[in-house]
Design a protein around this motif. Structure first.
Motif, mmCIF file in Angstrom:
data_model
loop_
_atom_site.group_PDB
_atom_site.id
_atom_site.type_symbol
_atom_site.label_atom_id
_atom_site.label_comp_id
_atom_site.label_asym_id
_atom_site.label_seq_id
_atom_site.Cartn_x
_atom_site.Cartn_y
_atom_site.Cartn_z
ATOM 1 N N VAL A 186 0.793 -1.240 0.000
ATOM 2 C CA VAL A 186 0.000 0.000 0.000
ATOM 3 C C VAL A 186 0.820 1.282 0.000
ATOM 4 O O VAL A 186 0.462 2.243 -0.677
ATOM 5 C CB VAL A 186 -1.013 0.088 1.165
ATOM 6 N N ILE A 187 1.907 1.292 0.751
ATOM 7 C CA ILE A 187 2.682 2.537 0.836
ATOM 8 C C ILE A 187 3.341 2.843 -0.512
ATOM 9 O O ILE A 187 3.258 3.959 -1.021
ATOM 10 C CB ILE A 187 3.715 2.450 1.982
ATOM 11 N N GLN A 189 2.379 1.639 -3.372
ATOM 12 C CA GLN A 189 1.261 1.869 -4.294
ATOM 13 C C GLN A 189 0.862 3.341 -4.273
ATOM 14 O O GLN A 189 0.719 3.992 -5.307
ATOM 15 C CB GLN A 189 0.084 1.003 -3.847
ATOM 16 N N ARG A 190 0.698 3.864 -3.064
ATOM 17 C CA ARG A 190 0.316 5.256 -2.910
ATOM 18 C C ARG A 190 1.359 6.193 -3.531
ATOM 19 O O ARG A 190 1.026 7.173 -4.196
ATOM 20 C CB ARG A 190 0.144 5.530 -1.418
ATOM 21 N N GLN A 191 2.647 5.878 -3.305
ATOM 22 C CA GLN A 191 3.694 6.743 -3.840
ATOM 23 C C GLN A 191 3.703 6.725 -5.371
ATOM 24 O O GLN A 191 3.880 7.763 -6.012
ATOM 25 C CB GLN A 191 5.057 6.324 -3.270
ATOM 26 N N ASP A 194 0.703 8.761 -6.587
ATOM 27 C CA ASP A 194 1.012 10.193 -6.454
ATOM 28 C C ASP A 194 1.899 10.649 -7.616
ATOM 29 O O ASP A 194 1.727 11.741 -8.165
ATOM 30 C CB ASP A 194 1.718 10.469 -5.124
ATOM 31 N N TYR A 219 -8.870 7.337 -5.920
ATOM 32 C CA TYR A 219 -7.740 8.134 -5.470
ATOM 33 C C TYR A 219 -7.148 8.976 -6.597
ATOM 34 O O TYR A 219 -6.751 10.106 -6.378
ATOM 35 C CB TYR A 219 -6.654 7.225 -4.873
ATOM 36 N N LEU A 260 -12.039 1.867 4.587
ATOM 37 C CA LEU A 260 -11.355 2.089 5.862
ATOM 38 C C LEU A 260 -11.813 3.373 6.529
ATOM 39 O O LEU A 260 -11.732 3.520 7.747
ATOM 40 C CB LEU A 260 -9.834 2.112 5.645
ATOM 41 N N TYR B 258 4.912 4.184 11.924
ATOM 42 C CA TYR B 258 4.759 3.308 10.757
ATOM 43 C C TYR B 258 3.287 2.973 10.528
ATOM 44 O O TYR B 258 2.797 3.037 9.397
ATOM 45 C CB TYR B 258 5.572 2.020 10.934
ATOM 46 N N ALA B 261 1.513 5.788 8.858
ATOM 47 C CA ALA B 261 1.716 5.863 7.408
ATOM 48 C C ALA B 261 0.901 4.786 6.697
ATOM 49 O O ALA B 261 0.286 5.029 5.654
ATOM 50 C CB ALA B 261 3.197 5.712 7.082
ATOM 51 N N LEU B 262 0.882 3.595 7.312
ATOM 52 C CA LEU B 262 0.161 2.465 6.717
ATOM 53 C C LEU B 262 -1.343 2.764 6.607
ATOM 54 O O LEU B 262 -1.972 2.512 5.587
ATOM 55 C CB LEU B 262 0.387 1.239 7.604
ATOM 56 N N VAL B 263 -1.901 3.332 7.661
ATOM 57 C CA VAL B 263 -3.331 3.653 7.663
ATOM 58 C C VAL B 263 -3.612 4.763 6.646
ATOM 59 O O VAL B 263 -4.572 4.704 5.881
ATOM 60 C CB VAL B 263 -3.805 4.059 9.083
ATOM 61 N N ALA B 264 -2.724 5.759 6.609
ATOM 62 C CA ALA B 264 -2.922 6.879 5.678
ATOM 63 C C ALA B 264 -2.803 6.443 4.221
ATOM 64 O O ALA B 264 -3.378 7.066 3.330
ATOM 65 C CB ALA B 264 -1.907 7.987 5.973
ATOM 66 N N ALA B 265 -2.062 5.351 3.974
ATOM 67 C CA ALA B 265 -1.805 4.928 2.591
ATOM 68 C C ALA B 265 -2.965 4.173 1.972
ATOM 69 O O ALA B 265 -3.027 4.019 0.759
ATOM 70 C CB ALA B 265 -0.551 4.063 2.545
ATOM 71 N N VAL B 266 -3.884 3.679 2.793
ATOM 72 C CA VAL B 266 -4.968 2.848 2.252
ATOM 73 C C VAL B 266 -5.971 3.731 1.503
ATOM 74 O O VAL B 266 -6.574 4.621 2.094
ATOM 75 C CB VAL B 266 -5.702 2.094 3.382
ATOM 76 N N PRO B 277 0.833 14.100 1.268
ATOM 77 C CA PRO B 277 1.974 13.182 1.150
ATOM 78 C C PRO B 277 2.060 12.288 2.390
ATOM 79 O O PRO B 277 1.724 12.715 3.499
ATOM 80 C CB PRO B 277 3.188 14.120 1.094
ATOM 81 N N LEU B 278 2.478 11.041 2.195
ATOM 82 C CA LEU B 278 2.552 10.103 3.311
ATOM 83 C C LEU B 278 3.660 10.504 4.279
ATOM 84 O O LEU B 278 4.734 10.905 3.848
ATOM 85 C CB LEU B 278 2.853 8.700 2.792
ATOM 86 N N ILE B 280 6.151 9.278 5.616
ATOM 87 C CA ILE B 280 7.131 8.178 5.650
ATOM 88 C C ILE B 280 8.182 8.422 4.581
ATOM 89 O O ILE B 280 7.879 8.928 3.504
ATOM 90 C CB ILE B 280 6.431 6.810 5.431
ATOM 91 N N GLY B 281 9.428 8.075 4.912
ATOM 92 C CA GLY B 281 10.510 8.208 3.942
ATOM 93 C C GLY B 281 10.413 7.136 2.883
ATOM 94 O O GLY B 281 9.806 6.093 3.081
#
Lengths: 338, 331
Positions: A186-187, A189-191, A194, A219, A260, B258, B261-266, B277-278, B280-281
């Motif tokens: 997911v992370i 994927q999001r990047q 974007d 999204y 979610l 972490y 970031a994981l929750v925000a990415a869904v 922007p997430l 997280i690096g």
């Protein structure tokens, strides 16, 4: 509205299997405007990947475009010679596959693969190609010192970025991305999503994003095209289509999707499975799974007609969409198909 | 997690699963290293609990699952099932253990023998467990009813390729449940399925839990799905637990950076959502060479000096456990 970048009119694609033709895509009609991301959504076997591949004419050996038009920048690519088509690939229309690992050559560095596209296809000199490669890597967020690395030295997400850099190399107008984030976490994927959006805004490119995930569509996409069993069943602006779907299949997809941000409510499956395209049902192909199907749905094929403005749906009961939507929210509605 | 009189069914204490990497030559030259797939994981599961193991690929969630059913033997720490150290099991004791725990695989299209009919597929575990033949039919029908393949007769003599993905995954579940195990590990059981049928399989999973009281681990990278089937979630990062608590609390208010970031990415399936922007690096770390101290620190927007020198231990905050110096009491 501006002139569309790509306009599909009744595009059909058939696979020859034994002595028979299987129509994988039937009469697909939709437009892609310049500088927009269009989500092409559906389940496996609905024809979305076949349709996407047909736009760069890289179909399987037993597949052919059986009818219709695909007008890109004023010319119909269906009738183009292989040579003319080759001129469009990479330069005008680029492709990002689902698995970047399969599209990158494992024995060459990613830098030399980029350079090959830029010099052989783009006619650039070596030094200019090098400079362009660095620029592309910066765009997609990879450090330029990694141009000398081999594909296996990259993680899945980074390889997908390399595939995007390759697709962008010759400044195409349209990118066709086949499930570009499905295999990713997911992370990442999001990047990547974007990144696609930023590129759309900065470079004004258009993207056809093939996906099964309506969250991904929500999204990043401006418009959405929903396919079912080879046909476009609904198309429209993303927000309108997802918040007020006019086709029962789209309504069902929405119910089946976890959210979610909302309460942890019920998920409702669509009972049954898509039809066998070798022997599709008459009438509306969703009718066997549709809780709202009537007699005419099993005999007459519904046309894609306007619901509101440029939001269209192919459903006989389109005029009752609002009532059906209200009923579709209840999970009991979906328990036994009508 | 919660205080209870019952002894836990599953208990992991600083469990480790380390794999050597590099060949013989590397070992001779002293260059060999280990990948710490699971690195000091501690948690307990009560009977009847359903827990999600959440994380990205390479976080150790599948390795933890394999260790729990002893497909892999822990290389350190302790893994207990019903009070027994499962690493020490052998012979008949191991066989008994194997009939009490089951694993549901990710890909139903590959999990079943293509030459077996559905009846054979389901009878095989019964034969292996020496269940008398006269009981087979009844057991098979019960298992199929449990996974809501009520119309069993129409499936029994078919082969796997004649079934849809959703039906196959139900057969895979029926097969896992036919010996009435007490504990099941499901590894991404719906990730290969289409959206419209995924919900059906998840509903079956919930139903089975309600009817049998089975204890379950649900391994996934998708918090939205975990939330649907598990009341508790354990989040892993690079072989370690970062957060453990009630799923709804984690969704509503993640504590570890972490998890945040994981929750925000869904992404969510409707247009009103954040495009921030997430926090997280970029860049996943190299598991052979993780950062010192907290392994998340090089991607963490809130890392400070202490994070580089000391791995954060567990801090209990109400009904949650967080491994993060931001939440640790000052020392």
């Amino acid at each position: 509205m501006t002139e569309p970048l790509l306009s599909l009119k009744g595009l059909s694609i058939a696979y020859k299997v034994g002595a028979h033709d299987i129509i994988a895509v039937e009469g697909a009609t939709f437009d892609v405007q310049p500088g927009s991301i269009v989500g092409l959504v559906g389940e496996s076997g609905c024809g979305k990947t076949t349709l996407a591949r047909s736009l760069t004419r890289v179909l399987a050996a037993n597949a052919r475009i059986a009818g219709g038009k695909a007008v890109f920048c004023g010319q119909d690519i269906v009738g183009l010679s292989e040579r003319a088509m080759n001129g469009l690939r990479w330069r005008e229309i680029a492709f990002i596959p689902q698995s970047a690992m399969n599209s990158l050559d494992p024995v060459y560095t990613v830098g030399s693969q980029l350079a090959e596209v830029l010099t052989r296809r783009g006619g650039m000199a070596r030094a200019a190609a090098r400079k362009r490669s660095e620029e592309l890597f910066e765009w997609v967020g990879i450090e330029t010192n990694r141009l000398g690395d081999y594909p296996h030295q990259f993680s899945g997400g980074m390889r997908q970025r390399v595939a995007i850099a390759l697709a962008l190399a010759l400044d195409p107008k349209l990118i066709i991305a086949d499930e570009p984030v499905t295999a990713l976490d997911v992370i990442v994927q999001r990047q990547i999503l974007d990144q696609l959006r930023e590129l759309k805004e900065r470079l004004g490119i258009s993207v056809i994003l093939v996906t099964h995930d309506i969250s991904v569509v929500a999204y990043v996409c401006d418009r959405v095209v929903v396919m079912y069993a080879g046909r476009v069943v609904e198309t429209g602006p993303m927000a309108a289509t997802l918040t007020a779907p006019a086709h029962p299949y789209t309504m069902g997809l929405r119910n089946a999707f976890p959210d979610l941000a909302g309460a942890a409510g019920e998920l409702t499956p669509i009972e049954g499975s898509p039809p066998d395209l070798a022997n599709p049902p008459a009438g509306c192909r969703f009718a066997p799974r549709c809780p709202f199907a009537e007699a005419r749905c099993r005999t007459d094929v519904p046309e894609l007609l306007p619901y509101e403005g440029d939001h269209l749906a192919a459903c006989h009961r389109i005029a009752e969409a609002e009532t059906l939507r209200a009923r579709a929210v209840a999970s009991e509605t979906w328990e036994v198909p009508a | 997690m919660r205080d209870t009189q019952d002894p836990p069914l599953i208990k992991l204490e600083a469990a480790e699963l380390h794999f050597p990497v590099g060949g013989v030559l590397a070992q001779l030259q002293g260059r060999s290293t280990v990948v710490k797939a699971v690195d000091g994981v501690t948690f307990e599961l009560r009977r009847g609990e359903s827990v999600g193991l959440l994380g990205e690929s390479g976080c150790g969630k599948t390795s933890t699952g394999r260790m729990l059913v002893r497909l892999d033997k822990a290389t350190g720490g302790r893994v207990e099932f019903d009070g027994e150290d499962i690493s020490a099991l052998s012979g008949d004791a191991l066989k008994r253990f194997r009939s009490r725990v089951q694993l549901i695989f990710q890909n139903p299209f590959e999990a079943l023998n293509p030459r077996f009919t559905i009846r054979d597929v389901l009878a095989e575990p019964l034969e292996n467990a020496r269940i008398p033949k006269t009981e087979h039919e009844g057991r098979i029908l019960r298992a199929m009813a449990l996974v809501k393949l009520g119309d069993a007769a129409q499936f029994m003599d078919r082969y796997p390729h004649q079934l849809s993905g959703g039906q196959l995954q139900r057969i895979v579940m029926a097969r896992a449940l036919i010996l009435e195990p007490e504990f099941v590990v499901a590894d991404e059981p719906v990730s290969m399925l289409d959206v419209s049928v995924r919900a059906g399989v998840l509903n079956v999973f919930r139903d089975v839990r309600a009817k049998t009281g089975i204890t379950a681990i649900y391994i996934s990278h998708d918090l939205a799905l975990v939330r649907y089937v598990c009341e508790r979630t354990i989040v892993m990062y690079l072989g370690r637990i970062v957060e453990d608590g009630p799923t709804e609390d984690i969704v509503a208010n993640p504590l570890h950076p972490y998890t945040q970031a994981l929750v925000a990415a869904v992404p969510v399936p409707h247009p009103d959502q954040s495009h921030e922007p997430l926090p997280i690096g970029r860049g996943a770390p190299d598991p052979r060479n993780p950062p010192s101290g907290c392994t998340f620190r090089d991607r963490c927007p809130r890392a400070f000096d202490r994070c580089a020198v000391e791995a954060p231990g567990p801090t209990r905050i109400q009904n949650r456990i967080v491994h993060c110096h931001l939440h640790a009491p000052e020392t």
